[in-house]
Design an enzyme around this catalytic site. Structure first.
Site, short mmCIF file in Angstrom:
data_model
loop_
_atom_site.label_atom_id
_atom_site.label_comp_id
_atom_site.label_asym_id
_atom_site.label_seq_id
_atom_site.Cartn_x
_atom_site.Cartn_y
_atom_site.Cartn_z
N HIS A 11 12.41 10.13 13.43
CA HIS A 11 12.39 11.50 12.53
C HIS A 11 11.22 12.23 12.90
CE1 HIS A 11 11.56 13.44 8.88
NE2 HIS A 11 12.88 13.63 9.04
N GLU A 41 34.65 14.56 19.08
CA GLU A 41 33.50 13.80 19.19
C GLU A 41 33.73 12.40 19.51
OE1 GLU A 41 30.73 13.62 15.85
OE2 GLU A 41 32.36 13.61 14.61
N ASP A 62 27.83 12.53 19.48
CA ASP A 62 28.67 11.36 19.64
C ASP A 62 29.63 11.42 20.86
OD1 ASP A 62 28.17 9.68 17.50
OD2 ASP A 62 28.77 11.34 16.16
N CYS A 85 28.54 21.81 18.70
CA CYS A 85 27.40 21.94 17.53
C CYS A 85 26.34 20.63 17.85
CB CYS A 85 27.98 21.71 16.19
SG CYS A 85 28.82 20.55 15.47
#
Ligand code: PEP
Ligand code: MG
Length: 760
Positions: free
Chosen positions: A366, A608, A632, A679
């Site tokens: 993060h 994906e 992915d 994306c």
């Protein structure tokens, strides 16, 4: 033997420096194997020699003196072969080289094993005995095991020693100051400044149990401390608010929520009422929360355990009347810690923070995401960094390559100073692009959208020049909730998102939990979650959840009409058909309820998983658009866990297999006249953007901070050039070759500054 092995490794890891670590190794290995000699040589690359660094059995004076070239002696042979060498009589071997004065002539049986860390030879571990006899297989296994286990510790100690101890060591040639430590690229840019090491000041683990003499007093102390921390968080939050996209600020709201939460407060109060004093009540409650979060499969949530500990330590500091010190920050701070938390980052005045280096974490941590959003260069996973010995040193953190230079040489410093100046120029040029379209030099427009999802307030994204939202990850609002959010609650969020960009398109993705994203109130226990119950598989199994979400999305679209739906993790046509039936059903229900026809909005699927690549045509025939989730797709095609730092180097969306898959999807989509977009993170990678342009991709969606750079890329190439480059790289078989080819192409186009430090 396992116990002995474990004991040796533990002892070595506790050693205060490299020298001691090596001494422990030779002493303990000699003992454990009952041999007459054990020596360790370290490999000195500048002089291309293996240097004797510690010995039990040879003349101690020969330490640092015995040096064998890479092609000299049996030790050299081990290094050359990179495998064990087991000989009954060393002196009679053709490669034997006698080192006068060392006393080695008395030994005959020889076993040497290489010490290798991350494919790099660090040294050679040798045992010998007087008897002319080969070593047994069990001895060999022990040596190989111990060398493999010690390699990490030696690499770490060597790196630490490089700052002080080792450099003074007569045994090795001086470690050049421009030899960098290698971490992982976390956020692009170069941070040049002074190291400020941050570390938790209070220690929850050290708090003893103690009877509370006056529970009311303890309760009051707790409430005051929590209040003080809340004020700190608000201060930090408003300070960061100037630099951070609003969606990321949600993290601070989450901190405040946690400080207000019943689960935290009630448990502490309960424990105080049971008789413990406030500090121990806090200790137990924080540890309980940390454990719960740490055990969550979802890396995002399990990383939150660090935030909880951070909050606990802050409260403790106030309880101990030891509020966080605010050091005098130097002008240019590079923040360094074993693990950097968001609040540590926020403590530094924004204008002084030029970079971060974290010994732990990876690109998907993060803190790395925060840094990318804030435009702060970051190096993650620099696990060889001697954190507690470098406070105040000069440092260069290269967030493009993951390299860290400590006390850099004047040449390195001069080079990076020049690159930094160029980069500042480059960034100021980029801001001029905001109003200009993302259009190639030969007139092709590629709309650029943004990926978002943390909160509905997306003002900064609107200011970025984006033409819509290409991916709104709805799971984030679900993660922040305490139970599945209801239709009204979801409606509010989606409405806000749709409105913020109307009439430009907003793609809302239906719930994509499972894999690395789980909900605290909907735990999924699986051995292999990425291959398990994920995305559409869950929502189709739970139509009651799916329909509520669809209804909320459709209602949010009322009067706006810019909604597009996106289905994640599709691996077969039946899933699409079933999902489309449910979408139609939601439309019908709503039409009946409001007496007005609710039309089905354009709907697409994420490509994906490899199955979707090979069925892209069949999928395209059933939907309105395809959106490639390259994160992915790369993970599944290359079998590389996207969150695993150990294999992070293998994760590259420019891998020839991935590029071929992408091309196939674009062709399949276009055959059915469907738009195809990307994306995943790949869309924000300059080299990838050129190749996608060459494939004829219809739009790209990326994090907001990457958008200006990609716009510049698009505006700097023609479609024709991009197609030529794509043809060239599709002939290549190796990802490194492709990266190199694209780097040259970007350099030639004057865009080198986007992929490395500097501008030109
Ligand atoms: C992807 O997989 O590329 C993607 C965009 O989805 P997420 O990162 O949310 O899994
Ligand atoms: Mg995905």
């Amino acid at each position: 033997m396992l116990t002995v092995l474990r004991q040796i490794v533990e002892e070595v890891n506790r050693a205060p420096n490299l020298e001691q670590a090596l001494r422990i190794i030779v002493r303990r290995v000699k003992q454990a194997m009952e041999v007459d000699l054990c020596s360790i040589y370290l490999t000195d690359y500048p002089s291309r020699q293996h240097v004797l660094m510690a010995t039990e059995g040879l003349n101690p004076d020969s330490v640092g003196q015995v040096r064998l070239g890479f092609d000299e002696g049996l030790v050299g042979l081990v290094g050359q072969r990179n495998e064990p060498v087991n000989i009954d009589d060393a002196p009679s071997h053709p490669r034997y080289r006698f080192c006068p004065g060392s006393g080695e002539e008395q030994y005959h049986g020889f076993l040497g094993v290489p010490i290798i860390h991350h494919r790099k030879l660090l040294g050679i571990l040798v045992v010998q005995r007087r008897l002319p006899k080969r070593f047994e297989e069990a001895d060999l296994s022990f040596m190989v095991t111990i060398a493999a286990q010690l390699a990490g510790g030696i690499a770490h100690a060597e790196a630490s020693g490089g700052i002080g101890g080792l450099r003074r060591d007569p045994g090795l040639s001086a470690v050049p100051e421009n030899r960098p430590l290698q971490g992982l690229a976390g956020a692009p840019g170069v941070g040049m400044g002074t190291v400020v090491v941050v570390y938790p000041t209070a220690d929850l683990g050290a708090i003893p149990d103690r009877r509370a003499t006056d529970p009311d007093l303890e309760l009051r102390a707790f409430r005051c401390a929590v209040e003080a921390v809340k004020q700190d968080i608000r201060r930090l939050s408003s300070r960061l608010g100037e630099r951070l996209p609003a969606e990321e600020m949600a993290l601070f709201d989450a901190y405040l929520m946690l400080l207000d939460s019943d689960s935290l407060n009630d448990r502490v109060v309960e424990r105080i009422r049971e008789g413990n004093w406030v500090q121990a009540a806090l200790r137990d409650t924080i540890e309980e929360h940390v454990r719960i979060f740490r055990e969550m499969d979802d890396p995002y949530l399990s990383e939150r355990s660090d935030d909880i500990r951070d909050l606990g330590l802050r409260i403790l500091a106030y309880l101990q009347e030891n509020p966080p010190a605010r050091p005098d920050y130097p002008q240019r701070v590079v923040l360094v810690a074993n693990e950097i938390t968001a609040t540590m980052l926020a403590e530094v005045p924004a204008e002084r923070l030029v970079g971060i280096v974290s010994a732990r974490g990876s690109r998907s941590s993060h803190i790395a995401i925060l840094c990318r959003a804030m435009g702060i260069p970051a190096v993650m996973g620099a696990n060889n960094l001697p954190v507690n010995r470098i406070d105040g040193l000069e440092i260069i953190a290269d967030g493009y390559t993951g390299r860290v230079y400590l006390s850099p040489s004047p040449e390195v410093r001069a080079e990076y100073t020049r690159l930094l100046q160029e980069e500042t120029e480059l960034l100021s040029n980029l801001s001029h692009l905001r109003e200009l379209p993302a259009e190639t030099a030969d007139g092709f427009r590629i709309p650029l959208y943004i990926n978002t999802g943390l909160i509905a307030d997306i003002e900064p994204s609107q200011c970025s020049g984006a033409e819509g939202i290409g991916l709104y990850r709805t799971e984030f609002p679900f993660m922040a909730a305490e139970q599945f959010p209801g239709e009204e609650q979801q409606l509010q969020i989606y409405r806000k998102v749709l409105k913020s960009f109307a009439p430009q398109p907003v793609i809302l993705r239906t719930l994509d939990v499972g894999g690395d994203k789980s909900l605290p109130y909907f735990p999924i226990e699986e051995d292999n979650p990425f291959l398990g119950w994920r995305g559409i598989r869950i929502t189709l199994d739970h139509p009651e959840i799916f329909l509520v979400q669809l209804r909320a999305m459709l209602r949010a679209n009322h009067g706006l009409g810019n909604l597009r739906l996106l289905l994640p993790m599709i691996s077969s046509v039946s899933e699409v058909e079933e999902a489309m039936r449910l979408i139609d059903r939601a439309c019908e229900e709503l039409s009946e309820e409001c007496g007005e026809r609710v039309a089905r909005p354009p709907a697409g699927v994420m490509v994906e998983v490899p199955a979707a690549v090979y069925q892209a045509e069949a999928l395209a025939a059933r939907v309105d658009f395809l959106s490639i989730g390259s994160n992915d797709l790369t993970q599944y095609l290359l079998a590389v866990d996207r969150n695993n730092a150990r294999v992070a180097e293998l994760f590259d969306s420019l891998h020839p297999a991935v590029l071929r898959a992408l091309e196939q999807v674009v062709v399949s989509g276009h055959r059915h006249h469907r738009e195809v977009s990307v994306c995943g993170e790949m869309a924000g990678d300059p080299a990838a953007a050129v190749l996608l342009l060459g494939m004829g991709i219809d739009s790209l969606s990326m994090t907001v901070s990457g958008l200006p750079r990609i716009k510049w890329v698009i505006r700097s190439f023609t479609r024709q050039e991009a197609t030529r480059l794509l043809r060239e790289v599709l002939e290549m078989e190796d990802v490194q070759q492709i990266r190199q080819h694209m780097a040259t192409a970007l350099e030639r186009a004057g865009l080198g500054g986007l992929i490395r430090a500097g501008k030109y």
